[in-house]
Design an enzyme around this catalytic site. Sequence first.
Site, PDB file in Angstrom:
ATOM      1  N   LYS A   1       0.963  -1.264   0.027  1.00 49.67           N
ATOM      2  CA  LYS A   1       0.117   0.084   0.195  1.00 49.67           C
ATOM      3  C   LYS A   1       0.840   1.244   0.149  1.00 49.67           C
ATOM      4  O   LYS A   1       1.819   1.450   1.175  1.00 49.67           O
ATOM      5  CB  LYS A   1      -0.810  -0.060   1.083  1.00 49.67           C
ATOM      6  CG  LYS A   1      -1.719   1.235   1.293  1.00 49.67           C
ATOM      7  CD  LYS A   1      -2.645   1.550   2.415  1.00 49.67           C
ATOM      8  CE  LYS A   1      -2.952   2.926   2.996  1.00 49.67           C
ATOM      9  NZ  LYS A   1      -3.547   3.028   4.306  1.00 49.67           N
TER      10      LYS A   1
ATOM     11  N   ASN B   1      -9.022   1.770   9.698  1.00 49.71           N
ATOM     12  CA  ASN B   1      -8.115   1.331  10.975  1.00 49.71           C
ATOM     13  C   ASN B   1      -8.753   2.277  12.284  1.00 49.71           C
ATOM     14  O   ASN B   1      -9.267   1.533  13.140  1.00 49.71           O
ATOM     15  CB  ASN B   1      -6.940   1.714  10.645  1.00 49.71           C
ATOM     16  CG  ASN B   1      -5.895   1.311  11.651  1.00 49.71           C
ATOM     17  OD1 ASN B   1      -6.147   0.886  12.972  1.00 49.71           O
ATOM     18  ND2 ASN B   1      -4.527   1.469  11.445  1.00 49.71           N
ATOM     19  N   THR B   2      -8.658   3.523  12.276  1.00 45.95           N
ATOM     20  CA  THR B   2      -9.058   4.456  13.296  1.00 45.95           C
ATOM     21  C   THR B   2     -10.120   4.045  13.794  1.00 45.95           C
ATOM     22  O   THR B   2     -10.713   3.881  15.157  1.00 45.95           O
ATOM     23  CB  THR B   2      -8.488   5.839  13.145  1.00 45.95           C
ATOM     24  OG1 THR B   2      -7.337   6.056  12.482  1.00 45.95           O
ATOM     25  CG2 THR B   2      -8.394   6.707  14.305  1.00 45.95           C
TER      26      THR B   2
END
Lengths: 257, 333
Positions: free
Chosen positions: A96, A206-207
């Site tokens: 990525k 993610n967060t």
Amino acid sequence: MLDLYGTKLPSRLLLGTAQYPSPAILADAVNASRTSVVTVSLRREMAGGRGGEKFWSLIQSLRLRVLPNTAGCHSVKEAVTTAKMAREVFGTNWIKLEVIGNHDTLQPDVFGLVEAARILCEDGFAVFPYTTDDLVVAERLLAAGCRVLMPWCAPIGSALGPVNATALRSMRGHFPDIPLIVDAGLGRPSHAALVMELGFDAVLLNTAVAKAADPIGMARAFGKAVDAGREAYRSGLLEPRDVAVPSTPTIGRAVFQ
Amino acid sequence: MRVLVKGAGVTGLTAAFELAARGAAVTVVETRHSLGGNASWMAGGMLAPWCERESAEQPVLDLGRDAADWWDAVLPGHVTRAGTLVMAMPRDAGELDRFASRTSGYRRVDEDEIALLEPDLAGRFDRGLFFPGEAHLDPRRAMAALHEKLAGSGVEFRFGVDAKDMAGFERQIDCTGMAAGDERLRGVRGEMLILHAPEISLSRPVRLLHPRFPLYLAPRAGHYFMVGATMIESLSSGPVTARSMMELLNAAYSVHPAFGEAAIVETGVGIRPAFPDNLPRVERQGKTVAINGLYRHGFLLGPAMARRAAAMAFDHGKPAEHADETDCQRRSA
């Protein structure tokens, strides 16, 4: 089924591994989300790979496809070097690609991104570029050899959700055959459902999971939202209209009045 | 009962105290030549279980609630009970609400109240969270004082010694952290700085909310401040990185620009031993009781773990094979 660089994946949710309260909660959240790909940051989470073998073995024990990232890289050279290190450490040519243009907003440097993508694609990497929703940049990334695009929908970690659905819709329309993954900016399961309804192939987050009060519950919720959005897209959504359309005929009603 | 305590970090010292208090004849061995150099030496010394609950699970609050009382009783004068102040930069105001939603034991404070609590921060922050029940101590002074107190009461210390066997001891308490070689453990690297800023006075630890790791300034005597601490998944104990240094200094500077004039008197790196759930464990196997996995909570959880280990060491009735006590009511997936 989702096909990324020839790999078929059952889940359309990709999950980041940073910022969880503990590796145990991370593992439970990953399982609850039913994701098939996790991202790992060589620089940010593992001190550039030095001494972080234990965390890596915890990630490996999840038995999922790993997508390493170049988070924290601000130049082409840094990103390319980090990608090559990640290939050694994680044993995958998937990367990525993040080339950050602004330390504060973490907005991608699209010029450096295209350049780094070209170098890495030539070197045999399967590049997943973290980009904006700009169509010309997307064209250049494809010309550089990318076969997957990962546009943001809002700045990383902002939890704003899709701030420009029109741009996302036009991206989908413009690249009907390229896997498009919305990366960054998703805050709620409803945001994930919304971009999946627009026809995006997958989401990466993610967060929103890691920092939830209960990351495990939130991971499960996102997994369901992604499935719901995908199924809705495939089932054909009713387009909105400006006037009411009753669901039952009203003709007969006058008879009784 | 003769007991060998391996390791003179905060875990070993608190365990030695609890064992001696129950009448054991305690010998502490430490491979290093002095008290310094371990993760405890690099600690912030915050006794802040309510704040830690933001990212830690409930057992950390349950086990750490009485830590300040323990340290106060054992080392009178070392504990400052002035609470913790949590603040965020204006653009991260949402982080403060998020922190509040994950914690308890605080009250919201405005600009005036912040000025009353910390006059040097007057006008710098318009809102924050104040955790009045929390406390702090200076880890190095506390370790030195506890060492002195134990030595004075008959506990034997052997520095620079690696005890290979436990001949002559009925019990062994393993407090060696990563060196215990427990396969389940991983190291979480923490980097810290000590600044000397004569212009600034703070009465309590100040936390600045940061998207990646909790940054704090812990005041020590003489206008010294410990700034910590990063959280990196690594066993590497190499020098502080430039990025970490910048982030730590940036946090200090954001709290008060006068930190820009501070002298950097020390940089340090500690490797915190952690189990996969980041919760501590006390386990008994045969004659050995092991305390480990205190992660970033050595001074906070040391007393509770030491009490459990001492009780386990004295409990002859338990099956000697394996005993595990953690109180981990992990939520189920």
